[in-house]
Design a protein around this motif. Structure first.
Motif, mmCIF file in Angstrom:
data_model
loop_
_atom_site.group_PDB
_atom_site.id
_atom_site.type_symbol
_atom_site.label_atom_id
_atom_site.label_comp_id
_atom_site.label_asym_id
_atom_site.label_seq_id
_atom_site.Cartn_x
_atom_site.Cartn_y
_atom_site.Cartn_z
ATOM 1 N N LYS A 318 62.727 80.928 107.277
ATOM 2 C CA LYS A 318 64.014 80.178 108.253
ATOM 3 C C LYS A 318 63.452 78.933 108.999
ATOM 4 O O LYS A 318 64.194 78.326 109.648
ATOM 5 N N ILE A 319 62.284 78.493 108.727
ATOM 6 C CA ILE A 319 61.576 77.311 109.504
ATOM 7 C C ILE A 319 60.846 76.388 108.613
ATOM 8 O O ILE A 319 60.479 77.036 107.624
ATOM 9 N N SER A 320 61.056 75.135 109.106
ATOM 10 C CA SER A 320 60.304 74.271 107.746
ATOM 11 C C SER A 320 58.800 74.129 108.399
ATOM 12 O O SER A 320 58.552 74.444 109.483
ATOM 13 N N PRO A 321 57.692 74.199 107.238
ATOM 14 C CA PRO A 321 56.585 74.178 107.637
ATOM 15 C C PRO A 321 56.105 73.138 108.699
ATOM 16 O O PRO A 321 55.123 73.372 109.428
ATOM 17 N N GLU A 322 56.738 72.075 108.675
ATOM 18 C CA GLU A 322 56.573 70.692 109.615
ATOM 19 C C GLU A 322 56.800 71.268 111.004
ATOM 20 O O GLU A 322 56.138 70.763 112.034
ATOM 21 N N ILE A 323 58.005 72.128 111.076
ATOM 22 C CA ILE A 323 58.044 72.385 112.535
ATOM 23 C C ILE A 323 57.329 73.513 112.994
ATOM 24 O O ILE A 323 56.758 73.646 114.120
ATOM 25 N N VAL A 324 56.890 74.292 112.056
ATOM 26 C CA VAL A 324 55.682 75.393 112.488
ATOM 27 C C VAL A 324 54.793 74.640 112.939
ATOM 28 O O VAL A 324 54.149 75.030 114.143
ATOM 29 N N GLN A 401 66.343 76.771 103.908
ATOM 30 C CA GLN A 401 66.417 77.982 103.506
ATOM 31 C C GLN A 401 66.776 79.092 104.465
ATOM 32 O O GLN A 401 65.842 79.884 104.686
ATOM 33 N N ASN A 402 67.817 78.890 105.067
ATOM 34 C CA ASN A 402 67.949 79.897 106.161
ATOM 35 C C ASN A 402 68.885 80.842 105.616
ATOM 36 O O ASN A 402 70.224 81.026 105.170
ATOM 37 N N ALA A 403 68.251 82.119 105.922
ATOM 38 C CA ALA A 403 69.061 83.206 105.600
ATOM 39 C C ALA A 403 70.459 83.404 106.203
ATOM 40 O O ALA A 403 71.466 83.789 105.296
ATOM 41 N N ALA A 404 70.577 82.922 107.466
ATOM 42 C CA ALA A 404 72.107 83.281 107.849
ATOM 43 C C ALA A 404 72.706 82.087 107.340
ATOM 44 O O ALA A 404 74.105 82.517 107.414
ATOM 45 N N THR A 405 72.442 81.039 106.511
ATOM 46 C CA THR A 405 73.531 80.257 106.048
ATOM 47 C C THR A 405 74.333 80.952 104.631
ATOM 48 O O THR A 405 75.328 80.454 104.282
#
Ligand SMILES: [Zn+2]
Length: 575
Positions: A318-324, A401-405
């Motif tokens: 749910k989160i991009s590697p860059e944001i991690v 790739q957000n499951a919520a979407t």
């Protein structure tokens, strides 16, 4: 009878009881069984990984009255004295408290004498790197010509500080930190023998906190047993360590990903009320981010250690590697700055809020038109789709790739920073190659050019927020709003130069000016244009709903009303 601490009670008495360190054990066992043991060993490694334990078993193996072997009897007087810590020929020295050369001399003078009870004298010098230079010189003489009845075991946490002359005369072993499974399994084994109830997760928390040291793990277990009145549970461990459960960390991560500031602060209040230590909480957040990054970037790794692998994997999707990476950096800084914050809780919250400000906001998870009575969603969807298809230009959004979407009935709202598809404007591809960027890039094609580039997240942010000023030769001058100047970091700039250069088939050097006046008078940035476009799309979507006779009829018939915030524009690729 007084209580014997676990670390002493369960100290391994034979090589087969030692946890981990198989590489060292093999060398020692082979040497003993073939009676070809080196005279000096250097064990490097952090505290509590078994240096003294190994030395004791070795002293026993060498001096057992049944003969030298890797399996001492444990019954004879020598074995029992070693186990009790009062064997005269095992000489333990803490170099940290004995750095003067005289002490070492006194020690080494005795080396020449034969052992008083056993076959060998075993010297264990702990923290050997603390010896002074002259002590090392005294020691070196002995190491060059060691008496046959002497074995040296040096232990150090810092082998770099040892003189090469000493190092070269020792067989060196790096004792490894014990991993979480090794520690937790050993703790479980002990608790079963002690007939004490426990939760498996509690042992994993202890193992994690012990950071590779079995001794630390056992002393934490001692505390936990007295703290928990006969039972070892996760909750008690958390209270004891001021730590929080993996589940709590995951809930925290989820609120961050969902951009739910309210929930984040609520959780922070709860942690504070539970008396958690925010430094520890940040450490656990860091550990979790590291695990997520590993799963994202090295997906095929063995993850036997992570009992919560699936949850981490789901967060990672749910989160991009860059944001991690960014969150990790922010948490690290947050930890560093914690002592300077007004109080730990506010420092912790500031760290979370900083993360929140960088996490792209996913607006409105309810994308259908929310009437107070049920409206068939298909109808409204068609209406707004019809309407927005007349938009002059559609902006494509890259869905995370957000499951919520997957639950969305309509596409995500426009995210200005994630534009990916080229615009329907003439691009530079039909321009004949020329020598200078000045003839290719200009104020009118800047937005379309950068819009068509494939960029990583940070370079994309930089490109989208940069306004074109001028280009001369290979130099392109751009303006960026002062409050966004941090986007023009060397990495993002280098990336943008590379991709832009490739696109234009020539070297590009970007120059950023923070001259506000220049910025304001320059052509709009892509981000600004998209934000303006988003506003227009929103207005059009709202108009289409308000002017829809079918919706009007529903309002009349069912006394329904439109919830304005639930109206979202639709984009072309999702029709
Ligand atoms: Zn024995």
């Amino acid at each position: 009878m007084s209580y014997l601490v676990l670390a002493r009670k369960w100290r391994p008495k034979t090589f087969s009881e030692v946890v981990g360190q198989q590489h060292v054990l093999r060398a020692l066992i082979n040497g003993l069984d073939q009676n070809r043991l080196h005279h000096a060993f250097l064990f490097s490694g952090t505290r509590g990984v078994g240096k003294t334990t190994l030395a004791r078993i070795l002293a026993k193996s060498l001096n057992c009255e049944q003969g030298v072997s890797s399996t001492p009897c444990g019954e004879c007087q020598s074995c029992q004295e070693v186990d009790a810590g009062r064997f005269v020929d095992l000489i333990e020295v803490d170099a940290a408290s004995r750095t003067k050369v005289d002490d070492t001399r006194e020690l080494l003078d005795n080396v020449q004498y034969a052992p008083s009870r056993g076959r060998y004298k075993v010297y264990l010098i702990d923290e050997v790197h603390m010896l002074s230079t002259s002590s090392f010189n005294a020691l070196l003489k002995t190491l060059e010509e060691p008496p046959p009845h002497v074995k040296f075991l040096f232990a150090t946490t810092d082998p770099q500080k040892l003189p090469v002359t000493i190092l070269s005369r020792c067989l060196q072993f790096n004792l490894r930190r014990l991993d979480i499974t090794q520690i937790s399994e050993h703790l479980a084994d002990i608790l079963q023998k002690e007939v004490i109830e426990f939760e498996q997760t509690a042992l994993i928390e202890i193992a994690r906190a012990a950071d590779g040291s079995m001794r630390d793990a056992l002393s934490l277990l001692d505390q936990a047993i007295s703290f928990g009145a006969g039972k070892v549970s996760s909750e008690q461990i958390h209270q004891m360590l001021g730590s929080i459960s993996q589940q709590q960390i995951h809930t925290l991560m989820k609120a961050l990903i969902d951009h739910d500031g309210h929930d984040l602060l609520q959780q922070s209040h709860e942690l504070s009320a539970q008396g958690r230590d925010f430094n520890t909480v940040l450490n656990e957040l860091l550990a979790t981010l590291q695990q997520i990054a590993t799963i994202q970037l090295v997906p095929n790794l063995e993850h036997s250690d992570d009992s919560d692998y699936e949850q981490l994997q789901s967060l990672g999707q749910k989160i991009s590697p860059e944001i991690v990476q960014l969150f990790y950096q922010i948490a690290l800084h947050g930890k560093r700055d914690l002592p300077y914050a007004a109080d730990p809780k506010s420092g912790f919250e500031m760290t979370l809020l900083r993360m929140l400000s960088f996490q792209p906001k996913v607006i409105g998870t309810k994308n259908h038109v929310d009437l107070t009575t049920t409206v068939p969603p298909v109808q409204t969807q068609q209406k707004s789709a019809q309407n927005t298809s007349t938009n002059p230009r559609q902006v494509h959004t890259e869905l995370e790739q957000n499951a919520a979407t997957t639950e969305f009935q309509q596409p995500e709202p426009i995210q200005p920073l994630q534009v990916e598809e080229p615009k329907a404007v003439e691009v530079t591809s039909d321009v004949t190659p020329v020598d200078s960027a000045s003839e290719i890039l200009n104020a009118s094609n800047w937005l379309s050019t950068i819009g068509s580039l494939k960029l990583t997240a940070f370079a994309r942010q930089l490109a989208d927020n940069s306004a074109f000023i001028k280009s001369e030769g290979d130099k392109v001058t751009l303006a960026i709003a002062p409050e966004l100047a941090h986007l023009a970091n060397p990495k993002a700039q280098e990336r943008l130069e590379l991709v832009l250069g490739k696109h234009l088939d020539q070297t590009i050097k970007l120059i950023f000016t923070q001259n506000t006046e220049q910025y304001l008078t320059a052509t709009a940035t892509l981000a600004a244009e998209q934000s303006e476009q988003a506003k227009q799309n929103q207005q059009q979507a709202a108009d289409s709903i308000h002017n829809d006779p079918a919706i009007d009829a529903l309002k009349q018939t069912f006394n329904a009303r439109i919830i304005e915030s639930s109206i979202k524009p639709i984009t072309e690729d999702k029709k």
